[in-house]
Design a protein around this motif. Sequence first.
Motif, short mmCIF file in Angstrom:
data_model
loop_
_atom_site.label_atom_id
_atom_site.label_comp_id
_atom_site.label_asym_id
_atom_site.label_seq_id
_atom_site.Cartn_x
_atom_site.Cartn_y
_atom_site.Cartn_z
N ARG A 7 -35.06 -11.34 -30.83
CA ARG A 7 -34.26 -12.33 -31.54
C ARG A 7 -33.15 -12.79 -30.63
O ARG A 7 -32.45 -11.99 -30.01
N CYS A 8 -33.02 -14.10 -30.56
CA CYS A 8 -31.98 -14.69 -29.73
C CYS A 8 -30.63 -14.51 -30.41
O CYS A 8 -30.48 -14.84 -31.59
N GLU A 9 -29.68 -13.98 -29.66
CA GLU A 9 -28.35 -13.76 -30.22
C GLU A 9 -27.58 -15.07 -30.35
O GLU A 9 -26.59 -15.16 -31.06
N LYS A 10 -28.06 -16.07 -29.66
CA LYS A 10 -27.32 -17.33 -29.63
C LYS A 10 -27.76 -18.27 -30.74
O LYS A 10 -26.96 -18.77 -31.51
N CYS A 11 -29.08 -18.52 -30.82
CA CYS A 11 -29.56 -19.48 -31.83
C CYS A 11 -30.31 -18.78 -32.96
O CYS A 11 -30.84 -19.44 -33.85
N LYS A 12 -30.39 -17.46 -32.90
CA LYS A 12 -31.00 -16.65 -33.97
C LYS A 12 -32.51 -16.84 -34.12
O LYS A 12 -33.09 -16.46 -35.12
N SER A 26 -36.11 -14.57 -21.93
CA SER A 26 -35.16 -15.58 -22.35
C SER A 26 -35.70 -16.33 -23.55
O SER A 26 -36.91 -16.44 -23.75
N CYS A 27 -34.80 -16.83 -24.34
CA CYS A 27 -35.16 -17.53 -25.56
C CYS A 27 -35.95 -18.80 -25.24
O CYS A 27 -35.54 -19.59 -24.39
N PRO A 28 -37.08 -19.00 -25.91
CA PRO A 28 -37.88 -20.19 -25.63
C PRO A 28 -37.22 -21.47 -26.14
O PRO A 28 -37.61 -22.56 -25.76
N LYS A 29 -36.24 -21.31 -26.99
CA LYS A 29 -35.61 -22.50 -27.57
C LYS A 29 -34.38 -22.93 -26.78
O LYS A 29 -34.26 -24.07 -26.36
N CYS A 30 -33.46 -21.99 -26.58
CA CYS A 30 -32.20 -22.38 -25.93
C CYS A 30 -32.06 -21.77 -24.54
O CYS A 30 -31.05 -21.97 -23.88
N LYS A 31 -33.07 -21.02 -24.12
CA LYS A 31 -33.11 -20.42 -22.78
C LYS A 31 -32.06 -19.35 -22.55
O LYS A 31 -31.85 -18.92 -21.42
ZN LIG Z 1 -31.97 -19.14 -28.48
#
Ligand SMILES: [Zn+2]
Length: 69
Positions: A7-12, A26-31
């Motif tokens: 789970r991305c801590e930034k964009c959840k 790394s997050c596939p959405k916000c990297k």
């Molecule tokens: Zn993210």
Amino acid sequence: MPIFEFRCEKCKKTFETLVFGNQEVSCPKCKSKKVKKLMSAFSHSSDGKFSSSQGSGCGTCSATSCGPS
Ligand SMILES: [Zn+2]
């Protein structure tokens, strides 16, 4: 296969990805690389759902042979 859920801590966003060794995830959405590894998604979520739905299906009967008749 070493598939893990994060789970991305930034964009959840939660996502599953293959991880080999010490590969960075790394997050596939916000990297963002601020991702948190979750417990095994498979055994975790399906486990709770399975046991609760099966338990309520035959809550009044303790026999294992009890089924829809
Ligand atoms: Zn993210």
